[in-house]
Design an enzyme around this catalytic site. Structure first.
Site, short mmCIF file in Angstrom:
data_model
loop_
_atom_site.label_atom_id
_atom_site.label_comp_id
_atom_site.label_asym_id
_atom_site.label_seq_id
_atom_site.Cartn_x
_atom_site.Cartn_y
_atom_site.Cartn_z
N GLU A 136 1.12 -0.96 0.41
CA GLU A 136 0.24 0.24 0.43
C GLU A 136 0.52 1.90 0.04
OE1 GLU A 136 -4.52 -0.99 2.24
OE2 GLU A 136 -2.25 0.06 3.25
N CYS A 156 -7.05 -1.31 6.89
CA CYS A 156 -5.93 -0.77 7.14
C CYS A 156 -5.52 0.63 7.60
CB CYS A 156 -4.75 -0.67 5.89
SG CYS A 156 -4.49 -2.20 5.29
#
Ligand SMILES: C[S@@+](CC[C@H](N)C(=O)[O-])C[C@H]1O[C@@H](n2cnc3c(N)ncnc32)[C@H](O)[C@@H]1O
Ligand code: SF4
Length: 344
Positions: A90, A324
């Site tokens: 990410e 997340c």
């Protein structure tokens, strides 16, 4: 080709002098289209290299590819990035020109409150793959600041992270203090960071002043006493001229007690440091909770009055698929408290 050394070797094999290589790396890491440097390239690069450039550029662009993008209300944008072997990491585009990048797929430290720590270490991210995350981010938005607060512990991938930092701080055109190395703290970091030509800012993930609790919350972080970590961070901050950022993930009933606040005051008052309090972002199946915003604000105000420069990160926009949320927290706008009495 996931290391910068591979890219440099390929450039050298095409006859590029170091200055040519630097020029190509500058175009790539700034996500500049090839034709934006055309005149300079035509003037300075050997023909063999000019001809090979489209292929090389395509290979560099394939290092990190945008898989999906989730925009949040606070102006941040979470990017799921596919690497060439199919692994995904990410990056988060932050408001005001920041980018949060990943240094590892997974992480071996295993912090109890962190999504990334749950899967252990899967693999290191190469130095070229780190720069590729920045190039990808820049293709979407201008990026003036890069924080290593995505997946992974940069201290456990130190050579690659420092290689990337040195490129980003030179050809990449990012100011040294706008490169932020976030770590749980490791002796190797305190040795290595002052030595390089590009000295990043340091963010120290402290979370508690209690040694026993730290060992419990960060089970595989080096056993260095919080006071020693702060001392080493402070030394580095004074040497570089930019303050250490102390990261504190605020967990209700765990690290928000009066005892902790007194400990923070003892450790940080008079230090060249800013305390970033980030209310915990929930991770599925974990028992932790974030304190109410009012309680977090009262804590930050209290510390501020006691001479600890404290910022409470507003964690709006933590509604991210995949849990997340910790990455979202970096997108937060800091809330400042008056009077602004800087510690130290
Ligand atoms: C994901 S880590 C990556 C960098 C490095 N490994 C470290 O711990 O500093 C970046 C920051 O995110 C914080 N963090 C992790 N999980 C979180 C959560 N669930 N909520 C809020 N912050 C979190 C960490 O404590 C750390 O300060
Ligand atoms: S907080 Fe940082 S060190 Fe801890 S598990 Fe997550 S990524 Fe690793």
């Amino acid at each position: 080709m996931h290391q910068l050394s591979d890219v440099r070797q390929r450039l050298a094999a095409l006859g590029a002098q170091p200055s040519h290589a630097q020029r190509v790396l500058r175009l790539w890491s700034n996500a500049l289209p090839q034709d934006s440097g055309k005149r300079a390239l035509d003037d300075f690069l050997p023909r063999r290299l000019r001809e090979a450039l489209p292929g090389l550029t395509a290979d560099l662009a394939a290092l990190a590819v945008l898989d999906s993008r989730h925009d949040a209300d606070d102006g941040s944008s979470r990017l799921l990035v596919k690497l060439a072997d199919g692994q995904a990491c990410e990056s988060v585009l932050l408001p005001r020109g920041g980018l949060c990048v990943s240094s590892q797929i997974g992480c071996a430290v295993g912090c109890r409150f962190c999504m990334t720590g749950r899967e252990g270490l899967i693999r290191q991210i190469g130095s070229a793959e780190i720069v590729a995350q920045v190039a990808l981010g820049r293709a979407l938005r201008p990026v003036r600041k890069v924080v290593f607060m995505g997946m992974g512990e940069p201290a456990h991938n130190l050579a690659n992270v420092m290689d990337a930092i040195e490129l980003l701080g030179t050809a990449g055109g990012i100011g040294h203090k706008s490169l932020v190395f976030s770590t749980v703290g490791d002796e190797r970091v305190f040795e290595r960071l002052p030595q390089g030509p590009v000295k990043p800012a340091l963010a120290l993930s402290l979370h508690t002043t209690r040694e026993d609790l730290r060992a419990e919350l960060l089970p595989r972080a080096p056993r260095i006493a919080p006071a020693d970590l702060v001392e080493a961070g402070d030394r580095y901050a004074r040497a570089t001229g930019y303050p250490m950022q102390v990261q504190w993930t605020l967990l209700e009933g765990v690290n928000d007690s009066d005892e902790e606040l007194a400990g923070i005051e003892r450790l940080l008052r008079g230090r060249y440091a800013v305390l970033n309090m980030i209310p915990y972002n929930s991770v599925p199946d974990l028992p932790y909770r974030r304190p109410t915003w009012e309680k977090a604000a009262a804590i930050a105000r209290h510390l501020h009055r006691r001479g600890v420069l404290t910022k409470l990160r507003n964690s709006a926009g933590q509604d991210v698929e995949g849990g997340c949320g910790q990455l979202r927290a970096r997108a937060a706008r800091p809330v400042r408290f008056q009077p602004r009495t800087a510690a130290g």
